[in-house]
Design a protein around this motif. Structure first.
Motif, PDB file in Angstrom:
ATOM      1  N   GLU A 345       4.220   3.183   2.254  1.00 35.94           N
ATOM      2  CA  GLU A 345       5.120   3.772   2.469  1.00 35.94           C
ATOM      3  C   GLU A 345       5.126   5.633   2.624  1.00 35.94           C
ATOM      4  O   GLU A 345       5.809   6.390   3.235  1.00 35.94           O
ATOM      5  CB  GLU A 345       5.772   3.832   0.669  1.00 35.94           C
ATOM      6  N   LEU A 346       4.103   5.964   1.752  1.00 36.72           N
ATOM      7  CA  LEU A 346       2.987   7.821   2.150  1.00 36.72           C
ATOM      8  C   LEU A 346       3.084   7.506   4.269  1.00 36.72           C
ATOM      9  O   LEU A 346       3.220   8.813   4.455  1.00 36.72           O
ATOM     10  CB  LEU A 346       2.304   7.611   1.556  1.00 36.72           C
ATOM     11  N   GLN A 347       2.335   6.942   4.664  1.00 36.44           N
ATOM     12  CA  GLN A 347       2.252   6.392   5.654  1.00 36.44           C
ATOM     13  C   GLN A 347       3.422   6.679   6.756  1.00 36.44           C
ATOM     14  O   GLN A 347       3.204   7.958   7.578  1.00 36.44           O
ATOM     15  CB  GLN A 347       1.552   5.311   5.765  1.00 36.44           C
ATOM     16  N   ALA A 348       3.920   6.465   6.362  1.00 34.69           N
ATOM     17  CA  ALA A 348       5.882   6.436   7.314  1.00 34.69           C
ATOM     18  C   ALA A 348       5.873   7.707   6.679  1.00 34.69           C
ATOM     19  O   ALA A 348       6.775   8.589   7.942  1.00 34.69           O
ATOM     20  CB  ALA A 348       6.369   4.906   6.135  1.00 34.69           C
ATOM     21  N   LEU A 380       4.354  17.910   2.927  1.00 33.06           N
ATOM     22  CA  LEU A 380       3.353  16.644   2.665  1.00 33.06           C
ATOM     23  C   LEU A 380       1.650  16.427   3.176  1.00 33.06           C
ATOM     24  O   LEU A 380       1.072  16.267   2.146  1.00 33.06           O
ATOM     25  CB  LEU A 380       4.631  15.416   2.998  1.00 33.06           C
ATOM     26  N   LEU A 381       2.215  16.726   4.212  1.00 31.58           N
ATOM     27  CA  LEU A 381       0.562  16.750   4.858  1.00 31.58           C
ATOM     28  C   LEU A 381      -0.704  17.867   4.020  1.00 31.58           C
ATOM     29  O   LEU A 381      -2.143  17.104   3.553  1.00 31.58           O
ATOM     30  CB  LEU A 381       0.283  17.142   6.159  1.00 31.58           C
ATOM     31  N   VAL A 384      -1.224  16.312   0.394  1.00 32.38           N
ATOM     32  CA  VAL A 384      -2.800  14.608   0.822  1.00 32.38           C
ATOM     33  C   VAL A 384      -3.416  14.947   0.769  1.00 32.38           C
ATOM     34  O   VAL A 384      -4.679  14.408   0.426  1.00 32.38           O
ATOM     35  CB  VAL A 384      -1.963  13.989   1.763  1.00 32.38           C
ATOM     36  N   VAL A 385      -4.216  16.239   1.400  1.00 36.86           N
ATOM     37  CA  VAL A 385      -5.267  16.605   2.084  1.00 36.86           C
ATOM     38  C   VAL A 385      -5.370  17.021   0.329  1.00 36.86           C
ATOM     39  O   VAL A 385      -6.281  17.314  -0.592  1.00 36.86           O
ATOM     40  CB  VAL A 385      -5.481  17.985   2.660  1.00 36.86           C
ATOM     41  N   MET A 386      -4.677  17.891  -0.857  1.00 45.17           N
ATOM     42  CA  MET A 386      -5.332  18.633  -1.451  1.00 45.17           C
ATOM     43  C   MET A 386      -5.503  17.782  -2.854  1.00 45.17           C
ATOM     44  O   MET A 386      -6.522  18.082  -3.950  1.00 45.17           O
ATOM     45  CB  MET A 386      -3.999  19.986  -2.174  1.00 45.17           C
ATOM     46  N   LEU A 448       4.093  19.021  -4.606  1.00 44.11           N
ATOM     47  CA  LEU A 448       5.694  18.977  -3.818  1.00 44.11           C
ATOM     48  C   LEU A 448       6.828  19.214  -5.345  1.00 44.11           C
ATOM     49  O   LEU A 448       7.383  20.038  -5.693  1.00 44.11           O
ATOM     50  CB  LEU A 448       6.017  18.366  -3.030  1.00 44.11           C
ATOM     51  N   ASP A 449       6.320  18.272  -6.496  1.00 47.37           N
ATOM     52  CA  ASP A 449       7.434  18.763  -7.225  1.00 47.37           C
ATOM     53  C   ASP A 449       7.346  19.059  -8.405  1.00 47.37           C
ATOM     54  O   ASP A 449       8.304  19.374  -9.500  1.00 47.37           O
ATOM     55  CB  ASP A 449       7.975  16.289  -7.456  1.00 47.37           C
TER      56      ASP A 449
END
Length: 525
Positions: A345-348, A380-381, A384-386, A448-449
């Motif tokens: 789901e995260l890939q999408a 979001l990118l 993911v890296v962080m 993010l949240d």
């Protein structure tokens, strides 16, 4: 009379030795007020040396901090810290120099920016290169833009597409080393056919074989270099001779790249056409030009001039950047792909975000790549890296410093004398449950949240690139590279795990998966 005097003298010597090596470190030393991680840690370094030799340092220190708090004694003259205020902000602000641990990072017997122990010479060296590693410079560099376009559209994506079309699985760790090697070498030396590890598999395997051999026996020079060197002089080699051979091969290869870069600069000047010879060797050019304007002598550099005397300090610097940039980013990218492959789901969601970029990173659209600033704006990118750098930090181990000559207090301790080894490790800082809830879980959404105050606190404890004046000079380059590769992969493919045996991270300074492999399947999205 003589025998009595001898007995009294012997007893006095024994008492002095007991006081110096047992009573003083255990009961009198300022370090005696600090909780010891082991029963023998107050008076003997053998325990922590054994832990390091058996590759259990990171986990052992982490458990000690969980048990005893943010300040722990590891040896008679060594402590570990695990906090920001009074800890990182004191130790890594600049007054604490590096110990002999960093001599192992010299190349050709010559110091470089990373191995320089004292702060002032390090700062002088860093000023020569900080400009080309600044975020604004990297994001606007035409040479890095061109190299990124070629590496992604002409090397990486065609290779992945070929594997996907045939329905084959792919060992990702080796490929990630190739990708990061191509990126960093292109920025250091310019992009050419000589640094194409993605497509030249045999060259890649040969270089990585040298690289892994040279890092397998790092303990001896890290912890007991004088003993190691003394034994070597009498014919006892704690470090196998084939490690020296591997080092010599890598040094020869990098010296060759430096000379090729120098020739490309001269050829470009003669023809007034740098692009005819590939992208410009940005970092090499910056360093050589800066040293011509204001020479900075490196520790270990021999006087007398001559071509080799001038080129070896540059080569030492370039080799350090090359290995550091390749190793850390390859490990990070491997764990990023592993985590993403377990979260469809995260890939999408990431694909939806990166597919809005223009120009598109889709296969076949090789007219260009999106700007670095546009990638940097993708939340979001970035998350993911962080989160990958937090949970799977490629340098989880201790970053040692030593106390200055003036007694200094850290984390509320009594003033410590000069020469005490002090270190922090990202592994423990990144697992503070008061800052990173459910710290052992990979949760990009946390970046993010979270409320603003929580995000600021997470940023204070985030230590993947270190902190202070000696913070990783290549952090901006690494972040940009990781984002480009991740965006390119998930614009075009979905990934699933085929074999992640041994994916657990090894214990040590710079470490990747224990199994030294990750096999994935890439499918066209």
């Amino acid at each position: 009379m003589t025998s009595s005097l001898l007995a009294i003298t012997s007893l006095a010597v024994v008492v002095l030795l007991i006081y110096k090596f047992l009573v003083y470190p255990t009961c009198v030393s300022p370090l005696s007020k600090i909780p010891a991680a082991h029963l023998t840690a107050s008076w003997s370094p053998l325990w922590i040396l054994w832990i390091r030799y058996t590759r259990g340092e990171v986990q052992t220190i982490h458990e000690a901090h969980r048990k005893f708090g943010p300040l722990v004694r590891l040896g008679p003259n060594e402590v570990s810290i695990n906090c920001v205020d009074g800890g990182l902000r004191t130790v890594y602000a600049g007054a604490f120099d590096k110990p002999f641990f960093y001599d192992q990072f010299r190349n050709y017997g010559i110091s470089n920016m990373f191995s320089t122990k004292e702060s002032k010479p390090h700062a002088a060296r860093k000023r020569l290169l900080s400009h080309v590693y600044s975020k604004s410079f990297i994001q606007s560099s035409p040479d890095l833009y061109d190299a990124t376009r070629i590496i992604l559209h002409h090397r990486l994506l065609p290779s992945l597409d070929s594997v996907a079309t045939q329905g084959l699985s792919l060992e990702a760790l080796g490929l990630n080393y190739a990708v990061t090697m191509d990126f960093v070498s292109s920025y250091l030396f310019g992009l050419s056919r000589e640094n194409n590890f993605i497509q030249d598999v045999e060259m890649r395997k040969r270089f990585l074989s040298w690289h892994f051999k040279r890092s397998e026996h790092a303990f001896w020079y890290q912890e007991i270099p004088r003993v190691t060197q003394w034994l070597q002089r009498i014919g006892v080699h704690l470090v196998p001779r084939w490690v020296d051979t591997a080092n010599a091969n890598i040094q020869s290869y990098v010296l060759h790249l430096c000379r090729a870069a120098e020739q490309s600069i001269k050829a470009a000047s003669d023809h007034d056409d740098e692009k005819a010879h590939g992208t410009r060797p940005v970092v090499y050019s910056q360093l050589t030009d800066a040293l011509k304007r204001a020479p900075v002598k490196a520790e270990g550099q021999k006087g007398g001039g001559g071509a080799e005397a001038d080129e070896l300090p540059v080569a030492s610097e370039m080799l350090d950047h090359l290995i550091a940039g390749m190793d850390t980013s390859a490990i990070t990218l491997t764990y990023l792909l592993w985590e993403m492959s377990r979260h469809a789901e995260l890939q999408a969601s990431v694909r939806k975000e990166v597919c809005r970029l223009s120009p598109s990173l889709a296969i076949g659209n090789d007219s260009g790549v999106p700007s670095a600033r546009s990638l940097d704006a993708l939340p979001l990118l970035h998350a993911v890296v962080m989160e990958t750098l937090r949970l799977h930090c490629p340098i989880p181990g201790s970053q040692p410093r030593q106390t200055p000559s003036k007694p200094t207090s850290i984390v509320g301790s009594p003033p410590l004398p000069g020469g005490v080894r002090v270190s922090a490790q990202a592994y423990s800082l990144h697992r503070n449950e008061n800052v990173f809830s459910d710290a052992e879980a990979w949760v990009p959404q946390r970046w993010l949240d979270a409320h603003t105050q929580t995000k600021e606190e997470m940023a204070r404890w985030f230590w993947a690139f270190g902190s202070g004046g000696r913070m990783c000079v290549g952090s901006n380059f690494a972040m940009q590279e990781l984002k480009y590769v991740t965006a390119a992969v998930y614009t075009n493919f979905t990934t699933t795990v085929v074999d992640d045996t041994g994916i657990e991270q090894e214990d040590g300074y710079t470490t990747g998966p224990r199994g030294n492999q990750l096999t994935l399947k890439f499918t066209r999205a």
